[in-house]
Every structure is written in C-alpha cells, then in structure tokens.
Motif scaffolding. Structure first.
Motif, mmCIF file in Angstrom:
data_model
loop_
_atom_site.group_PDB
_atom_site.id
_atom_site.type_symbol
_atom_site.label_atom_id
_atom_site.label_comp_id
_atom_site.label_asym_id
_atom_site.label_seq_id
_atom_site.Cartn_x
_atom_site.Cartn_y
_atom_site.Cartn_z
ATOM 1 N N TRP A 104 14.166 -3.061 38.954
ATOM 2 C CA TRP A 104 12.972 -2.546 39.625
ATOM 3 C C TRP A 104 11.747 -2.672 38.733
ATOM 4 N N SER A 105 11.946 -2.613 37.420
ATOM 5 C CA SER A 105 10.825 -2.750 36.493
ATOM 6 C C SER A 105 10.240 -4.164 36.509
ATOM 7 N N ALA A 106 11.007 -5.133 37.029
ATOM 8 C CA ALA A 106 10.539 -6.522 37.097
ATOM 9 C C ALA A 106 9.731 -6.788 38.364
ATOM 10 N N SER A 115 9.221 -10.735 38.239
ATOM 11 C CA SER A 115 9.570 -11.487 37.026
ATOM 12 C C SER A 115 11.068 -11.734 36.951
ATOM 13 N N ILE A 116 11.439 -12.955 36.586
ATOM 14 C CA ILE A 116 12.839 -13.314 36.393
ATOM 15 C C ILE A 116 13.053 -13.441 34.885
ATOM 16 N N ILE A 153 10.596 -2.415 49.248
ATOM 17 C CA ILE A 153 10.132 -1.023 49.363
ATOM 18 C C ILE A 153 11.135 -0.206 50.171
ATOM 19 N N ALA A 154 11.615 -0.783 51.284
ATOM 20 C CA ALA A 154 12.605 -0.100 52.121
ATOM 21 C C ALA A 154 13.903 0.115 51.353
ATOM 22 N N TYR A 174 23.534 2.141 37.258
ATOM 23 C CA TYR A 174 22.779 0.925 37.574
ATOM 24 C C TYR A 174 21.521 1.200 38.401
ATOM 25 N N THR A 175 20.939 2.388 38.243
ATOM 26 C CA THR A 175 19.772 2.740 39.049
ATOM 27 C C THR A 175 18.552 1.856 38.773
ATOM 28 N N GLU A 176 18.543 1.159 37.631
ATOM 29 C CA GLU A 176 17.407 0.294 37.321
ATOM 30 C C GLU A 176 17.496 -1.060 38.015
#
Length: 231
Positions: A104-106, A115-116, A153-154, A174-176
């Motif tokens: 999610w930070s990407a 970002s990959i 977003i959904a 694995y919430t990230e």
C-alpha cells in the motif's frame, strides 16, 4: 573415459523422459563446468562436452488475451481473491512476483502513481519479500489509472472492514500488502498459477499462463488508443 557421444546419449535420455531442452542445457552447463575443472587440474586432457552437441531449447511462443477476452475474464472474477492480481497484471504488464509484492505504501493516491520496487518469492513453504528486483529496469513508477484507483480504494476499505469483523482471526502479518485474501493471508505465487488455470476452466476461455497476461496488457493499451511505439 566419457566421450561426447555418451554425453549426447545422456541428453537424448533426458528428452525421452519428457524433459525440455532448457533442462538439457542446464545439465550441459553443469557437466561442462565440472569437466573444465578436471582439465584445469590435469585430470583430463580435453573436455568431452566440447565433443558433444549443445542441446537446443524450443522457444516458447506466448499466447495472449485480446481486450474482449480480458473483459470476460475480469467480469468473471467478482468475489475471487485473484481479482486484484489479475487486473493489476493485465493493466500494467507485471510479473507474478511483482504484483504480489505491491504494498500500500507503493500506491500514491495523491500523486496518482504506483511504484514497482518489491517482490514476493516462494522459498520452500515460506513466502519472502525482497527489494531486489529482476533487472534495473524492473524498478519503475507507473501512472495510477483512474479505473485501478477506484478498485484499490475499494479493496483498501474492504480489508479494513475485514480486520474489524474478524479481529484476532485476521492475519495482520501482511497488512502492508495489497494482494491478500479475505482473512489477510498473502496470496502465494503457487496459488496464482494453479488457481488461474481453474478460473479459465470455469469461464470456458482459451488457456494461457498467468504470465501471458503480461503480454496481453498491450491489447488493453491498443484498445485504449495508446500508440504502438509507446506500448
């Protein structure tokens, strides 16, 4: 006493066992390295692999989905944990390890980009996250397509809701990550491969590999009017 002819017979045996040319090539490289070491140490005078025929691999010709095939696939994925990985792969031409590694930070919703820079690999029974990509060009920043933004977003809201409902039963390890199932487990590369085949059988579509979605992404771009040079 080993000769080039005997090594060729070994390669022929590998083919008879149903193995591919790429496997025979790996065996050839290993044998060549071993005999080269023996020559260097003066155990042998010549490398018998130099007298053998280097195996050839049959080049795989990739299949792909056109825009109509992809739409049918995506329409049939509602409620399936594969929906997000399939859509991201089809629209961005990602590798399996890359799509599973998206965090999610990407995803930058403010700057409208994704970002990959991270990947997931299977190490035995363990899933490992790595910041080391396949090549230098594998590190890339892509535009956050409005359609993809809505879906993500959904998905983010859905994951937050599942955490509230399931509480302790939800896997928070694995919430990230973006690509998790309903109880928070990270989707594995092996699951992607096996379940994708099941999905295609259920929908009655032609058979392609999950990796072929990477090739199919050009179909979506063409349908959207993106010039071939840019693709």
């Amino acid at each position: 006493e080993i000769t080039g002819d005997e090594i060729n017979d070994f390669y022929a045996y590998l083919y008879e066992q149903g193995l591919k040319g790429a496997t025979a090539q790996r065996n050839h490289s290993l044998l060549h390295l071993a005999f080269k070491s023996a020559v260097k140490r003066r155990i042998l005078q010549v490398n018998p692999c130099d007298q053998a025929d280097r195996p050839r691999s049959t080049q795989y010709i990739a299949s792909y989905f056109n825009a109509e095939d992809l739409k049918r696939l995506m329409d049939g994925l509602e409620g399936d944990p594969m929906r997000i990985p399939v859509i991201l792969t089809a629209y961005y031409g990602l590798r399996r390890s890359e799509v599973l590694g998206i965090k999610w930070s990407a995803v930058d919703f403010a700057e409208k980009k994704i970002s990959i820079c991270h990947k997931i690999i299977e190490d035995g029974s363990e899933l490992r996250g790595l910041d080391v990509m396949k090549t230098k060009s594998s590190y890339r920043t892509l535009p956050l397509i409005p359609f993809i933004e809505e879906i993500l977003i959904a998905e983010k809201e859905k994951q937050a809701e599942m955490q509230k409902v399931l509480r302790g039963a939800y896997n928070k390890k694995y919430t990230e990550y973006v690509c998790v199932d309903a109880i928070g487990n990270l989707i594995s590369p092996q699951y992607i491969t096996t379940h994708f085949s099941i999905i295609l059988n259920r929908l009655g579509t032609k058979k392609i590999r999950f990796h072929d979605l990477r090739h199919s992404c050009a179909s979506l771009m063409l349908a959207g009017g993106v010039p071939m040079k840019m693709i």
